[in-house]
Design an enzyme around this catalytic site. Structure first.
Site, PDB file in Angstrom:
ATOM      1  N   LYS A 470       0.855  -1.188   0.000  1.00  0.00           N
ATOM      2  CA  LYS A 470       0.000   0.000   0.000  1.00  0.00           C
ATOM      3  C   LYS A 470       0.890   1.236   0.000  1.00  0.00           C
ATOM      4  O   LYS A 470       1.850   1.312   0.766  1.00  0.00           O
ATOM      5  CB  LYS A 470      -0.882   0.011   1.260  1.00  0.00           C
ATOM      6  CG  LYS A 470      -1.655   1.329   1.456  1.00  0.00           C
ATOM      7  CD  LYS A 470      -2.614   1.263   2.650  1.00  0.00           C
ATOM      8  CE  LYS A 470      -3.356   2.576   2.845  1.00  0.00           C
ATOM      9  NZ  LYS A 470      -4.359   2.526   3.922  1.00  0.00           N
ATOM     10  N   GLU A1312       6.816  32.049  14.079  1.00  0.00           N
ATOM     11  CA  GLU A1312       7.048  31.727  12.673  1.00  0.00           C
ATOM     12  C   GLU A1312       8.471  31.280  12.323  1.00  0.00           C
ATOM     13  O   GLU A1312       8.652  30.441  11.441  1.00  0.00           O
ATOM     14  CB  GLU A1312       6.687  32.946  11.811  1.00  0.00           C
ATOM     15  CG  GLU A1312       5.205  33.257  11.810  1.00  0.00           C
ATOM     16  CD  GLU A1312       4.918  34.648  11.292  1.00  0.00           C
ATOM     17  OE1 GLU A1312       5.372  35.621  11.935  1.00  0.00           O
ATOM     18  OE2 GLU A1312       4.262  34.776  10.257  1.00  0.00           O
TER      19      GLU A1312
HETATM   20  C1  FAD Z   1     -11.518   8.174   8.483  1.00  0.00           C
HETATM   21  C2  FAD Z   1     -11.706   6.959   7.621  1.00  0.00           C
HETATM   22  C3  FAD Z   1     -10.600   6.251   7.236  1.00  0.00           C
HETATM   23  C4  FAD Z   1     -10.752   5.149   6.411  1.00  0.00           C
HETATM   24  N1  FAD Z   1      -9.632   4.480   6.037  1.00  0.00           N
HETATM   25  C5  FAD Z   1      -9.745   3.436   5.199  1.00  0.00           C
HETATM   26  C6  FAD Z   1      -8.582   2.740   4.772  1.00  0.00           C
HETATM   27  O1  FAD Z   1      -7.458   3.061   5.160  1.00  0.00           O
HETATM   28  N2  FAD Z   1      -8.746   1.729   3.903  1.00  0.00           N
HETATM   29  C7  FAD Z   1      -9.972   1.354   3.440  1.00  0.00           C
HETATM   30  O2  FAD Z   1     -10.061   0.426   2.667  1.00  0.00           O
HETATM   31  N3  FAD Z   1     -11.092   1.982   3.859  1.00  0.00           N
HETATM   32  C8  FAD Z   1     -11.010   3.011   4.715  1.00  0.00           C
HETATM   33  N4  FAD Z   1     -12.137   3.655   5.113  1.00  0.00           N
HETATM   34  C9  FAD Z   1     -13.438   3.209   4.626  1.00  0.00           C
HETATM   35  C10 FAD Z   1     -14.254   2.360   5.635  1.00  0.00           C
HETATM   36  O3  FAD Z   1     -13.778   2.513   6.921  1.00  0.00           O
HETATM   37  C11 FAD Z   1     -14.234   0.896   5.332  1.00  0.00           C
HETATM   38  O4  FAD Z   1     -14.720   0.637   4.070  1.00  0.00           O
HETATM   39  C12 FAD Z   1     -14.996   0.064   6.375  1.00  0.00           C
HETATM   40  O5  FAD Z   1     -14.562  -1.245   6.334  1.00  0.00           O
HETATM   41  C13 FAD Z   1     -16.501   0.127   6.192  1.00  0.00           C
HETATM   42  O6  FAD Z   1     -17.123  -0.594   7.240  1.00  0.00           O
HETATM   43  P1  FAD Z   1     -18.362  -0.032   8.056  1.00  0.00           P
HETATM   44  O7  FAD Z   1     -18.779  -1.121   8.950  1.00  0.00           O
HETATM   45  O8  FAD Z   1     -18.060   1.216   8.719  1.00  0.00           O
HETATM   46  O9  FAD Z   1     -19.386   0.218   6.882  1.00  0.00           O
HETATM   47  P2  FAD Z   1     -20.753   0.950   6.887  1.00  0.00           P
HETATM   48  O10 FAD Z   1     -20.581   2.390   6.623  1.00  0.00           O
HETATM   49  O11 FAD Z   1     -21.518   0.604   8.098  1.00  0.00           O
HETATM   50  O12 FAD Z   1     -21.383   0.256   5.597  1.00  0.00           O
HETATM   51  C14 FAD Z   1     -20.737   0.356   4.373  1.00  0.00           C
HETATM   52  C15 FAD Z   1     -21.547  -0.233   3.231  1.00  0.00           C
HETATM   53  O13 FAD Z   1     -21.515  -1.648   3.260  1.00  0.00           O
HETATM   54  C16 FAD Z   1     -22.828  -2.172   3.237  1.00  0.00           C
HETATM   55  N5  FAD Z   1     -22.832  -3.370   4.088  1.00  0.00           N
HETATM   56  C17 FAD Z   1     -22.225  -3.494   5.261  1.00  0.00           C
HETATM   57  N6  FAD Z   1     -22.388  -4.737   5.731  1.00  0.00           N
HETATM   58  C18 FAD Z   1     -23.111  -5.409   4.818  1.00  0.00           C
HETATM   59  C19 FAD Z   1     -23.580  -6.705   4.727  1.00  0.00           C
HETATM   60  N7  FAD Z   1     -23.347  -7.590   5.673  1.00  0.00           N
HETATM   61  N8  FAD Z   1     -24.281  -7.063   3.640  1.00  0.00           N
HETATM   62  C20 FAD Z   1     -24.547  -6.177   2.674  1.00  0.00           C
HETATM   63  N9  FAD Z   1     -24.108  -4.912   2.704  1.00  0.00           N
HETATM   64  C21 FAD Z   1     -23.397  -4.536   3.764  1.00  0.00           C
HETATM   65  C22 FAD Z   1     -23.672  -1.075   3.776  1.00  0.00           C
HETATM   66  O14 FAD Z   1     -25.004  -1.185   3.369  1.00  0.00           O
HETATM   67  C23 FAD Z   1     -22.994   0.159   3.228  1.00  0.00           C
HETATM   68  O15 FAD Z   1     -23.414   0.425   1.927  1.00  0.00           O
HETATM   69  C24 FAD Z   1     -12.029   4.753   5.962  1.00  0.00           C
HETATM   70  C25 FAD Z   1     -13.148   5.467   6.363  1.00  0.00           C
HETATM   71  C26 FAD Z   1     -12.986   6.571   7.188  1.00  0.00           C
HETATM   72  C27 FAD Z   1     -14.191   7.339   7.614  1.00  0.00           C
END
Ligand code: FAD
Ligand code: FES
Ligand code: FES
Length: 1380
Positions: A470, A1312
């Site tokens: 990455k 600064e």
């Molecule tokens: C500050 C920040 C940093 C991040 N850094 C990274 C990073 O470094 N790398 C990276 O890859 N991502 C990153 N992300 C993105 C995010 O954190 C990831 O994609 C995370 O894994 C999403 O999980 P969640 O549970 O929060 O998803 P949610 O927001 O709760 O859901 C995400 C989506 O998945 C769908 N979903 C969830 N579970 C299911 C299920 N079981 N069946 C069907 N649909 C489902 C939901 O409907 C929604 O559309 C970051 C996000 C933020 C805000």
């Protein structure tokens, strides 16, 4: 009713939310699922200690701890989360702990709060509660963590002020590494003496308080702890101890607040079905898979919500609405982890932290060959988001979002993970994660009604290898630019490829498998021909057009093949171990290509001069007093504007902003917005008379509300005022504006040059430049671009306008650095005299120049609204709005020409500076002129000419930022000097030293140098950094490493102090002494973290001869001290300090007779006597700076500066030449601050300024679309330095014995001047790149624009892989982003 299996139905009653906050049980029958925990805490519970910094999980200011009782494990689990993303509805059955819940200044501080404050780890304090809560959570889970654990817990926290070092140092005391770091701990530590020592000596244990009492540390009561003398066997006048760890109360983990027992005895709270219904969104928590599937069947568009780290962002920033949300965290199938014979199966809702725990356990217990996929995932997860994100985000959410830059998907696809999906209609089915799974941008092959239930990740096999890669802009908490998962399986006992999986993220609209490469390479032997074929096939598989979203096209393609190259070498290395007879080991110089980033425990030293032996014990000047608000900041008690209690009839405002860069407004339709329930009124230009609509800080060239033509994206067209924030923001988005584009559109500096669109030019001449060039044996010419920089103060612009019912006046509580300007501009817009407007400033959560003038595009409109409605109006900008509206540091283009002799003596210099000023003049003219005045940096030359242009463009108006043009001006000079050295083949230090100024020289604006200390700083930093020995070590390292290179660089700086406009050099103060002896002090400066109030208290304490704790500063207010100068130019301690001195001296003069008549009496006795004698105990103070006249650019005459500050730094970096990634290994700084008023605050400014500069010159990159729209509008896209980015070893020393007779108590300005020293990082990087280029016989003189991002570094290395991606006809399609 069985709560395990039933749940309220669609039409049934809403559930009651039950959870605990700081031990208090809350039951809320009326919860809106759209409300976040942060909003609930701050607005409903008035717990304002938890801060809003970004609202997108990117800064950690909102960190709180959640605790839940795990019935299966029979224990309480604690984890940190971002309250800004957590829906309050998801708190059911949980305990929330906020910063207020762990300690208070009124009762007892928690050890974490106390240590961050005492260690000087809190400046503006806005990040502090979040950092406290991350550390607190770590200690709840592990009372004796290591520094690596601390690092892991802070991956989701940012601080813009401190430079992180003091935070890490303060918390080191909790860790098993408490004895490491700091200076070497020897009684005769070399850093205390002026003698260069062997670098190896500095890696010993730290000097902790165990070595003896500290040198003159004083608390606010004026008590000196320890002996101010030679207690450590060190020299008399040097100290290295900024606080005494002996003062820390011991940490006793058993004293922590108890987990609410009810949460253990009521398991149904965690498991029962729930529904919360709000006006727009319903939230379900089904208790079983069948309920979940039936909900999904009923509403296929429903979103499954676990961490809300994707959905939360889509709703807040992408205008999405999801009326039905389903939280599956109670569904066993989605939360369980199962070990099978061929791998591990994770429920889709298992959090990433839980995935990490399971995989780590597997890696620790299974044979190595079986867990190679797991190891790669674990390494990737370390760089995935921040800790708070990983604690809540689910593995299923990452897969289902199907983002092309997902970090897990390339690994899971390369591993061919198997997904089990389920729906009521189609039942269960299994899908393999392969190219068919990803069907388009953020789309996959699941049907809308299907739910992802589980993910199976296989074990790896004996002959199989798996690695992940990455590269992002910043290592911690950043999404990938490109990532990859790569797997190869060999036929047993051969090097023939049985199967190859190469999967990439960031190379297209979906995660991509490089299909033809994989196919073609199957069966081939793992040798150089496979590498060659694979590289060219990959370039065909991974095409990107020049306009690809995300930009960086050449870099992304280079990264993809560089990862493959790394993979090739790593696997060759493994094969050579497995099959030594078939594969030769990697050459030593190749080995570093396979290494990733290594964690190094940070270490540091701080050296400063102790107070002179005769100084009164209670006199705080020169001692490291703690920031006056530090404890309140650490407990969340410190009040910022948005923490102020709400007025009963208060309204909230939201901006209607322009979305075109240069266009005429044809029509505005606000009808939908007006009809939204809760909207009070919408204001436009027509609501103000034309003259009162004019505004601006120096010229009235802006409008409060745009009346006709917008000149940038993000201009204020209107203001919606509504009953609450959500309604106001929703309504603002409903306002439709029709535009007609206007030509020309000027976005870049080049556009402005072409159109001759600028203010200026101005020129400074010295000597005869043309003659100088004629007599120069050598002449070089060059050009460099230095990018802009977002201020990223943690507290966005916040203002509260409160109309006075009685007289039509207005009180505005503002986060401004310049209360008087706000007062003036508000008065102007309201059509009232200044005496009817009061601007009050308690404190700012950081400013850095960004709140000097640009705050007025927010504060003035809300005052207009408040005045017309006669009701209080509040606003706090969202982070994306703040970044869009308020401008940045000026991007600069510098062109230079230099003449010099064979010996390297500079004979003539000619420079042209072009700043991208944006659409209004603001402070740009002064910024350009400051750059011009700084072009000499520290060099003499007889013939010089510099010309400056402030380019008028269609960008938001750029503004002041720490350094105010100085860093850009000096950068061009240092670029020029370094290229001369390269041209002559001369050592860069030798060339600089030859031309270094000294006392008696004159600057290019004819100011004589007096008491110049640059030579001393230069010499001392060489010794402190063991520079000569380390330079040789770097050369040796570079000879032995082909793909990792080091650079070490010594860089000097000089910074002129004073406002270059004469009238600004004045200040006032007001001192009231009350009859109980307490003192209320006010002065003209604002407190924004720099410790100005603390220093002013120190000044008053010295003059009044009373303890600092007797003196209080409440706020800065225009009705206490009028006509103030902005808190800027590093000059506020000098100016206001003299005014405070003046006021306090008047008081002391009045008290003199009473002291004389009662010499044995105390302060209170004298006050009482004076009071009864009817002597005024209130005095104003005033100061106008002598000597300076300002500088006249027409006549090239005048004296702009009162004195100069100096410093020098040595920085060493290491590059990964294949990715462009770099680490700052060590920085040493020697800084002249005169006789420091407060070494802790001054060192804090050095470290904080340096770290901000490090961001400017290496990391922070503003991206604009070709249409002039800012693309980098939040911490997700714009990266300021994090905990991991600071030098792994950071040594700061304040120059001793350098009193400055021109400022208060012989001190010097500090805000600064140190910032530019961070360019030593840039130049060290450039040197390392030069070493890589030299090996490839590329030109050693090359251009590297600033910031030296990973992209620029990688491309500048210019190796064969870069050449492969840049070859061919250039793609002329419109780029996604441009350099402005
Ligand atoms: C500050 C920040 C940093 C991040 N850094 C990274 C990073 O470094 N790398 C990276 O890859 N991502 C990153 N992300 C993105 C995010 O954190 C990831 O994609 C995370 O894994 C999403 O999980 P969640 O549970 O929060 O998803 P949610 O927001 O709760 O859901 C995400 C989506 O998945 C769908 N979903 C969830 N579970 C299911 C299920 N079981 N069946 C069907 N649909 C489902 C939901 O409907 C929604 O559309 C970051 C996000 C933020 C805000
Ligand atoms: S405010 Fe929550 S992470 Fe920034
Ligand atoms: S103290 Fe950390 S952001 Fe200001």
């Amino acid at each position: 009713m069985d709560s395990q299996t039933t749940m309220p139905t669609h039409n049934g009653p809403t559930s009651t939310l039950v959870f605990f906050v700081n031990g208090r049980k809350l039951e809320d029958p009326d919860v809106d699922p759209e409300v976040t925990l942060l909003t609930y805490l701050r607005q409903k519970l008035q717990l304002c200690g938890t801060k809003l910094g970004c609202g997108e999980g990117g800064c950690g200011a909102c960190t709180v701890m959640l605790s839940r009782y795990d019935q299966a494990q029979g224990k309480v689990i604690h984890y940190s989360v971002n309250a800004c993303l957590a829906p309050v509805a998801s708190m059911h059955g949980l305990a929330v702990t906020t910063v207020e819940g762990i300690g208070s200044t009124k009762t007892r501080l928690h050890a974490v709060q106390e240590r961050i404050a005492r260690a000087h780890g809190s400046q503006c304090g806005f990040c502090t509660p979040g950092i406290v809560m991350s550390m607190y959570t770590l200690l709840r889970n592990n009372p004796k963590p290591s520094m690596a654990d601390v690092d892991e817990y802070f991956t989701g926290n940012l601080c813009r002020c401190t430079g992180y070092r003091p935070i890490l140092e303060g918390f080191r005391s909790f860790t098993t590494d408490a004895a490491t770091g700091g200076s070497c701990g020897r009684r005769d530590c070399c850093r205390m003496r002026a003698k260069e020592c062997d670098i190896k000596d500095v890696n010993g244990p730290s000097l902790s308080s165990e070595n003896g009492p500290v040198n003159g540390v004083m608390n606010m009561n004026g008590e000196v702890n320890g002996d101010a003398k030679d207690v450590n066997g060190i020299t008399d006048d040097i100290s290295h101890v900024l606080y005494d760890t002996k003062d820390f109360q011991p940490y006793d983990a058993s004293q922590e607040i108890i987990f609410p027992p009810e949460l253990k005895t009521r398991p149904e709270w965690q498991s029962q079905g729930l529904v919360f219904r709000g006006p727009r969104v319903s939230y379900y928590r089904p208790p079983s898979l069948s309920k979940l599937l039936s909900l999904k069947a009923e509403s296929p568009e429903a979103r499954i919500l676990v961490g809300n780290t994707e959905i939360g962002i889509e709703v807040k920033f992408k205008n999405q609405t999801y009326p039905v949300l389903i939280n599956p965290t109670n569904v066993t199938e989605l939360t369980e982890v199962t070990l099978t014979k061929d791998g591990v199966t994770f429920g889709a809702s298992v959090t990433l932290s839980a995935v990490e725990d399971t995989l780590r356990e597997q890696v620790n217990t299974q044979p190595e060959y079986r867990t190679r996929i797991f190891t790669a995932i674990l390494e990737m997860l370390h760089w995935f988001g921040g800790k708070q994100i990983r604690n809540v985000a689910a593995i299923g959410g990452n897969i289902m979002t199907s983002s092309p830059i997902s970090d897990l998907n390339p690994l899971l696809a390369a591993a061919r993970a198997r997904l089990t999906v389920h729906s009521a209609e189609f039942g269960e089915r299994e899908i393999v994660m392969d190219q068919q799974f990803f069907t388009g941008y953020r789309q996959n092959s699941l049907r809308p009604q299907e739910v992802l239930v589980r993910i199976h990740i296989p074990y790896s096999h004996q002959n199989e290898y798996f690695l992940g890669y990455k590269q992002s802009r910043r290592r911690d908490d950043d999404i990938a630019i490109v990532n990859a998962g790569m797997r190869v399986r060999f036929r047993p006992q051969t090097t023939a490829v049985a199967r190859l999986d190469l999967c990439f993220g960031g190379m297209g609209p979906t995660t991509l498998l490089a299909a033809s490469t994989m196919k073609e390479l199957e069966g081939r032997s793992w040798d150089s021909s496979l590498l060659e074929t694979g590289t060219s096939l990959l370039l065909q598989d991974l095409q990107l057009s020049a306009s690809a979203p995300g930009g960086m096209v050449e870099y992304r393609r280079t990264l993809a093949i560089s990862f493959f190259f790394k993979f090739y070498l790593s696997i060759r290395g493994r094969l050579s171990e497995q099959l030594p007879s078939l594969v030769a080991p990697l050459a030593e110089e190749e080995q570093t290509a396979t290494q990733g980033h290594r964690y190094v425990i940070p270490r540091s030293t701080q050296l400063f001069q102790t107070v002179p032996p005769g100084q009164r014990a209670g006199d705080p000047i020169g001692r490291p007093l703690t920031h006056a608000s530090a404890f309140k900041q650490a407990t969340g008690e410190a009040v910022y504007v948005d923490d102020m209690p709400r007025f009963r009839n208060e309204l909230y405002a939201a901006m209607v902003l322009s979305s075109r860069a240069h266009a005429r407004i044809l029509a505005i339709d606000a009808s939908d917005a007006r009809t939204l329930e809760g909207v009070e009124r919408i204001f436009f230009a027509e609501d103000l008379p034309a003259d009162r609509n004019k505004t601006g800080c120096i010229q009235l060239d802006e409008e409060v509300f745009v009346s006709d033509t917008v000149t940038c994206v993000g201009q204020v067209v209107g203001l919606v005022v509504a009953r609450d924030q959500a309604t106001a923001q929703r309504a603002a988005k409903l306002v439709r504006i029709e535009y007609e584009d206007v030509k020309p559109l000027i976005v870049t500096i080049q556009d402005a040059i072409r159109e001759e669109s600028w203010w200026g030019p101005w020129t400074i001449h010295q000597g005869d430049v043309e003659e100088g060039f004629k007599s120069s044996p050598h002449i070089l010419e060059g050009e460099m671009h230095v990018g802009g920089q977002e201020h990223f103060y943690l507290e966005t612009n916040a203002h509260l306008a409160v109309p006075r019912c009685e007289d039509g006046g207005m009180d505005i509580f503002s986060s401004t650095q310049n209360p008087t300007l706000t007062q003036q501009l508000v008065a102007r817009a309201l059509g009232v005299p200044c005496n009817m407007v009061t601007c009050r400033v308690k404190r700012l959560g950081g400013g850095f120049g960004g709140k000097e003038t640009r705050n007025n595009s927010v504060s003035v409109p809300i005052c207009v609204a408040a005045s017309i409605l006669n009701r209080p109006v509040r606003i706090m900008l969202d982070r994306d709005e703040d970044m869009l509206i308020t401008g940045t540091r000026h991007p600069f283009l510098g062109r230079w020409k230099i003449g010099f002799t064979e010996e390297g003596i500079f004979t003539a210099m000619k420079m042209e500076f072009y700043a991208n000023a944006g659409c209004s003049a603001n402070q740009s003219i002064d910024v350009v002129q400051k750059a011009m005045l700084s072009m000499d940096n520290v060099y003499r030359c007889k013939n010089r000419c510099v010309t400056g242009y402030a380019c008028k463009t269609n960008l938001p108006s750029n503004t002041a930022f720490r350094g105010f043009g100085g860093p850009q001006g000096m950068m061009f000079t240092e670029d020029m000097v370094s290229r001369v050295a390269d041209f002559l083949g001369m050592g860069h230090d030798e060339l600089r030293k030859k031309n270094l100024i000294d006392s008696g020289d004159v600057t290019h604006f004819d100011q004589p140098m007096e008491r110049c200390t640059i030579g001393r700083c230069w010499d001392e930093v060489i010794v402190q950094a063991a520079y000569c020995a380390r330079k040789e070590a770097v050369e040796r390292f570079n000879k032995g490493n082909r793909y990792r290179k080091r650079g070490i660089y010594l860089l000097p700086t000089k910074f002129g102090i004073a406002f270059s406009v004469q009238f600004l050099n004045q200040a006032g103060a007001l001192v009231h002494v009350y009859t109980d002896g307490s003192v209320l002090l006010t002065h003209g400066g604002t407190e924004m973290g720099q410790g100005l109030h603390t220093k002013m208290i120190q000044v008053a304490s010295r003059v009044l001869k009373i303890p600092a704790s007797t003196i209080h500063i409440s706020e800065t207010s225009t009705d206490k001290v009028p006509n103030t100068t902005s808190t800027a130019a590093s000059f506020s301690s000098d100016l206001n300090g003299m005014a405070v001195l003046n006021a306090c001296t008047k008081i002391m003069n009045r008290l003199e007779p009473y002291i004389a008549s009662n010499p044995k009496g105390q302060w209170k006795d004298w006050i009482t006597a004076a009071y009864f004698d009817r002597v005024s105990l209130s005095a104003t103070g005033f100061h106008k700076t002598p000597h300076i006249t300002g500088y006249d650019f027409e006549t090239n005459e005048g004296c702009p500066f009162l004195y100069f500050s100096y410093g020098a730094a040595v920085t060493e970096v290491e590059l990964d030449c294949l990715t462009g990634d770099h680490s700052v290994l060590r920085t040493d700084i020697v800084m002249d601050v005169g006789d420091s008023l407060n070494p802790a605050l001054d060192i804090g400014q050095v470290e904080g300024g340096f770290t901000q500069g490090l961001g400017l010159f290496t990391l922070e990159e503003l991206r604009f679309s070709p249409e002039g729209s800012l693309l980098t509008r939040g911490p997700g896209a714009y990266k300021i330095p994090g905990f991991q980015d600071i030098p792994r070893e950071f040594n700061v020393s304040l120059l001793r014995g350098a009193p400055n007779p021109r400022a208060i108590f012989s001190s010097k300005a500090i805000g600064e001047p140190p910032l530019f020293l961070a360019s030593s990082v840039y130049f060290a990087i450039k040197q390392a790149v030069a070493s890589a280029r030299a090996e490839r016989r590329l030109d050693p003189v090359f251009r590297l624009d600033s910031p030296a991002t990973a992209e620029r570094i990688r491309l500048a290395c210019g190796d064969a892989l870069v050449q492969l991606t840049t070859a061919g006809a250039p793609d002329t399609s419109k780029p996604w982003s441009i350099t402005v």
